[in-house]
Design a protein around this motif. Structure first.
Motif, PDB file in Angstrom:
ATOM      1  N   THR A  45      -3.290 -31.277  55.405  1.00 51.38           N
ATOM      2  CA  THR A  45      -3.979 -32.341  56.133  1.00 51.38           C
ATOM      3  C   THR A  45      -3.288 -32.600  57.474  1.00 51.38           C
ATOM      4  N   VAL A  46      -1.983 -32.757  57.442  1.00 52.17           N
ATOM      5  CA  VAL A  46      -1.226 -32.993  58.677  1.00 52.17           C
ATOM      6  C   VAL A  46      -1.372 -31.793  59.618  1.00 52.17           C
ATOM      7  N   GLY A  47      -1.237 -30.603  59.079  1.00 54.99           N
ATOM      8  CA  GLY A  47      -1.358 -29.395  59.898  1.00 54.99           C
ATOM      9  C   GLY A  47      -2.726 -29.254  60.525  1.00 54.99           C
ATOM     10  N   THR A  48      -3.784 -29.582  59.775  1.00 59.36           N
ATOM     11  CA  THR A  48      -5.145 -29.511  60.312  1.00 59.36           C
ATOM     12  C   THR A  48      -5.316 -30.495  61.461  1.00 59.36           C
ATOM     13  N   GLY A  49      -4.830 -31.714  61.264  1.00 64.36           N
ATOM     14  CA  GLY A  49      -4.933 -32.719  62.325  1.00 64.36           C
ATOM     15  C   GLY A  49      -4.189 -32.303  63.576  1.00 64.36           C
ATOM     16  N   LEU A  50      -2.985 -31.799  63.391  1.00 61.41           N
ATOM     17  CA  LEU A  50      -2.189 -31.372  64.547  1.00 61.41           C
ATOM     18  C   LEU A  50      -2.813 -30.168  65.250  1.00 61.41           C
ATOM     19  N   LEU A  51      -3.364 -29.243  64.468  1.00 64.92           N
ATOM     20  CA  LEU A  51      -4.004 -28.069  65.067  1.00 64.92           C
ATOM     21  C   LEU A  51      -5.261 -28.473  65.843  1.00 64.92           C
ATOM     22  N   ALA A  52      -6.038 -29.409  65.301  1.00 64.23           N
ATOM     23  CA  ALA A  52      -7.222 -29.896  66.015  1.00 64.23           C
ATOM     24  C   ALA A  52      -6.821 -30.612  67.299  1.00 64.23           C
ATOM     25  N   CYS A  53      -5.759 -31.388  67.218  1.00 66.09           N
ATOM     26  CA  CYS A  53      -5.249 -32.102  68.395  1.00 66.09           C
ATOM     27  C   CYS A  53      -4.814 -31.102  69.462  1.00 66.09           C
ATOM     28  N   LEU A  54      -4.062 -30.096  69.069  1.00 69.14           N
ATOM     29  CA  LEU A  54      -3.599 -29.067  70.000  1.00 69.14           C
ATOM     30  C   LEU A  54      -4.780 -28.326  70.633  1.00 69.14           C
ATOM     31  N   ALA A  55      -5.763 -27.948  69.806  1.00 69.34           N
ATOM     32  CA  ALA A  55      -6.915 -27.209  70.319  1.00 69.34           C
ATOM     33  C   ALA A  55      -7.702 -28.044  71.330  1.00 69.34           C
ATOM     34  N   ALA A  56      -7.929 -29.319  71.015  1.00 69.27           N
ATOM     35  CA  ALA A  56      -8.664 -30.191  71.940  1.00 69.27           C
ATOM     36  C   ALA A  56      -7.874 -30.401  73.225  1.00 69.27           C
ATOM     37  N   TYR A  57      -6.583 -30.589  73.097  1.00 67.37           N
ATOM     38  CA  TYR A  57      -5.725 -30.790  74.265  1.00 67.37           C
ATOM     39  C   TYR A  57      -5.742 -29.556  75.171  1.00 67.37           C
ATOM     40  N   MET A  58      -5.550 -28.388  74.570  1.00 67.83           N
ATOM     41  CA  MET A  58      -5.496 -27.154  75.350  1.00 67.83           C
ATOM     42  C   MET A  58      -6.844 -26.838  75.994  1.00 67.83           C
ATOM     43  N   LYS A  59      -7.929 -27.179  75.306  1.00 72.10           N
ATOM     44  CA  LYS A  59      -9.263 -26.919  75.849  1.00 72.10           C
ATOM     45  C   LYS A  59      -9.500 -27.737  77.117  1.00 72.10           C
ATOM     46  N   GLU A  60      -9.001 -28.951  77.152  1.00 68.35           N
ATOM     47  CA  GLU A  60      -9.235 -29.844  78.281  1.00 68.35           C
ATOM     48  C   GLU A  60      -8.308 -29.568  79.469  1.00 68.35           C
ATOM     49  N   LYS A  61      -7.172 -28.953  79.241  1.00 74.08           N
ATOM     50  CA  LYS A  61      -6.200 -28.721  80.314  1.00 74.08           C
ATOM     51  C   LYS A  61      -6.573 -27.486  81.123  1.00 74.08           C
ATOM     52  N   GLN A  62      -6.503 -27.629  82.432  1.00 71.09           N
ATOM     53  CA  GLN A  62      -6.796 -26.503  83.308  1.00 71.09           C
ATOM     54  C   GLN A  62      -5.619 -25.538  83.357  1.00 71.09           C
ATOM     55  N   ALA A 111     -11.861 -33.063  52.078  1.00 71.12           N
ATOM     56  CA  ALA A 111     -12.176 -34.353  52.707  1.00 71.12           C
ATOM     57  C   ALA A 111     -11.086 -34.762  53.695  1.00 71.12           C
ATOM     58  N   LEU A 112      -9.845 -34.655  53.274  1.00 72.13           N
ATOM     59  CA  LEU A 112      -8.741 -35.036  54.160  1.00 72.13           C
ATOM     60  C   LEU A 112      -8.628 -34.092  55.354  1.00 72.13           C
ATOM     61  N   ALA A 113      -8.904 -32.815  55.137  1.00 71.73           N
ATOM     62  CA  ALA A 113      -8.843 -31.856  56.247  1.00 71.73           C
ATOM     63  C   ALA A 113      -9.917 -32.175  57.293  1.00 71.73           C
ATOM     64  N   PHE A 114     -11.130 -32.513  56.844  1.00 70.14           N
ATOM     65  CA  PHE A 114     -12.184 -32.861  57.806  1.00 70.14           C
ATOM     66  C   PHE A 114     -11.860 -34.155  58.540  1.00 70.14           C
ATOM     67  N   LEU A 115     -11.286 -35.131  57.850  1.00 72.86           N
ATOM     68  CA  LEU A 115     -10.877 -36.365  58.521  1.00 72.86           C
ATOM     69  C   LEU A 115      -9.784 -36.073  59.549  1.00 72.86           C
ATOM     70  N   ALA A 116      -8.801 -35.271  59.143  1.00 78.67           N
ATOM     71  CA  ALA A 116      -7.710 -34.914  60.052  1.00 78.67           C
ATOM     72  C   ALA A 116      -8.244 -34.140  61.255  1.00 78.67           C
ATOM     73  N   LEU A 117      -9.197 -33.273  61.020  1.00 76.82           N
ATOM     74  CA  LEU A 117      -9.813 -32.505  62.100  1.00 76.82           C
ATOM     75  C   LEU A 117     -10.501 -33.438  63.092  1.00 76.82           C
ATOM     76  N   HIS A 118     -11.264 -34.376  62.588  1.00 74.87           N
ATOM     77  CA  HIS A 118     -11.986 -35.324  63.434  1.00 74.87           C
ATOM     78  C   HIS A 118     -11.024 -36.161  64.280  1.00 74.87           C
ATOM     79  N   PHE A 119     -10.053 -36.797  63.622  1.00 76.32           N
ATOM     80  CA  PHE A 119      -9.134 -37.666  64.348  1.00 76.32           C
ATOM     81  C   PHE A 119      -8.150 -36.889  65.215  1.00 76.32           C
ATOM     82  N   GLU A 121      -8.797 -34.088  66.800  1.00 76.85           N
ATOM     83  CA  GLU A 121      -9.518 -33.687  68.002  1.00 76.85           C
ATOM     84  C   GLU A 121      -9.654 -34.867  68.969  1.00 76.85           C
ATOM     85  N   LYS A 122      -9.989 -36.041  68.445  1.00 81.22           N
ATOM     86  CA  LYS A 122     -10.096 -37.228  69.301  1.00 81.22           C
ATOM     87  C   LYS A 122      -8.757 -37.538  69.978  1.00 81.22           C
ATOM     88  N   PHE A 123      -7.682 -37.459  69.215  1.00 74.32           N
ATOM     89  CA  PHE A 123      -6.363 -37.749  69.758  1.00 74.32           C
ATOM     90  C   PHE A 123      -5.973 -36.719  70.815  1.00 74.32           C
TER      91      PHE A 123
END
Length: 139
Positions: A45-62, A111-119, A121-123
């Motif tokens: 769960t923690v890893g999924t959230g962190l990976l989603a956060c990293l992916a969203a962050y990297m996608k937005e950075k030029q 369920a926890l992985a999808f929640l972690a993915l959602h939050f 990515e937002k973070f």
């Protein structure tokens, strides 16, 4: 983004994987949380959230620092999370006829992985564009 060199990328992933694997092992030593399957669900769960956060962050950075995604994503988070442990734990539950626990493990994991993915990515998006105090939220 500069061209990456496979030899350097391999080393970056290798060292990241060592860090992630060591962090996973250290978490297994924590009382209660360290017992399976709770540990596997927490780690994934923690890893999924962190990976989603990293992916969203990297996608937005030029400008993306070279090898950062390979080090953090594939290396650290890849070494930290584990699908294999979830499979082994599932197999043990089947062998011991713990079907209810097996269903609970999978439902909780997904369920926890999808929640972690959602939050996560937002973070990650919020990290990409820090807002001034009092500014309106941009989704």
């Amino acid at each position: 983004m500069p061209e990456s060199k496979p030899q350097i990328e391999l080393l970056v992933v290798f060292f990241g994987g060592m860090i992630g694997g060591a962090a996973r092992y250290l978490l297994s030593l924590v009382p209660l949380v360290g017992t399976w399957p709770a540990m596997t669900v927490l780690i994934n769960t923690v890893g999924t959230g962190l990976l989603a956060c990293l992916a969203a962050y990297m996608k937005e950075k030029q400008e993306k620092p070279a090898y950062l995604q390979s080090f953090l994503g594939t290396g650290i988070l890849g070494g930290f999370t584990t699908f294999g442990a979830l499979m082994v734990e599932s197999q043990q539950m089947i062998k011991n006829s713990h079907y209810l626990f097996l269903v609970l493990l999978w439902v909780a994991s997904l369920a926890l992985a999808f929640l972690a993915l959602h939050f996560g990515e937002k973070f990650g998006r919020k990290l990409s564009y820090p807002q001034a105090k009092g500014a309106d939220h941009v989704a």
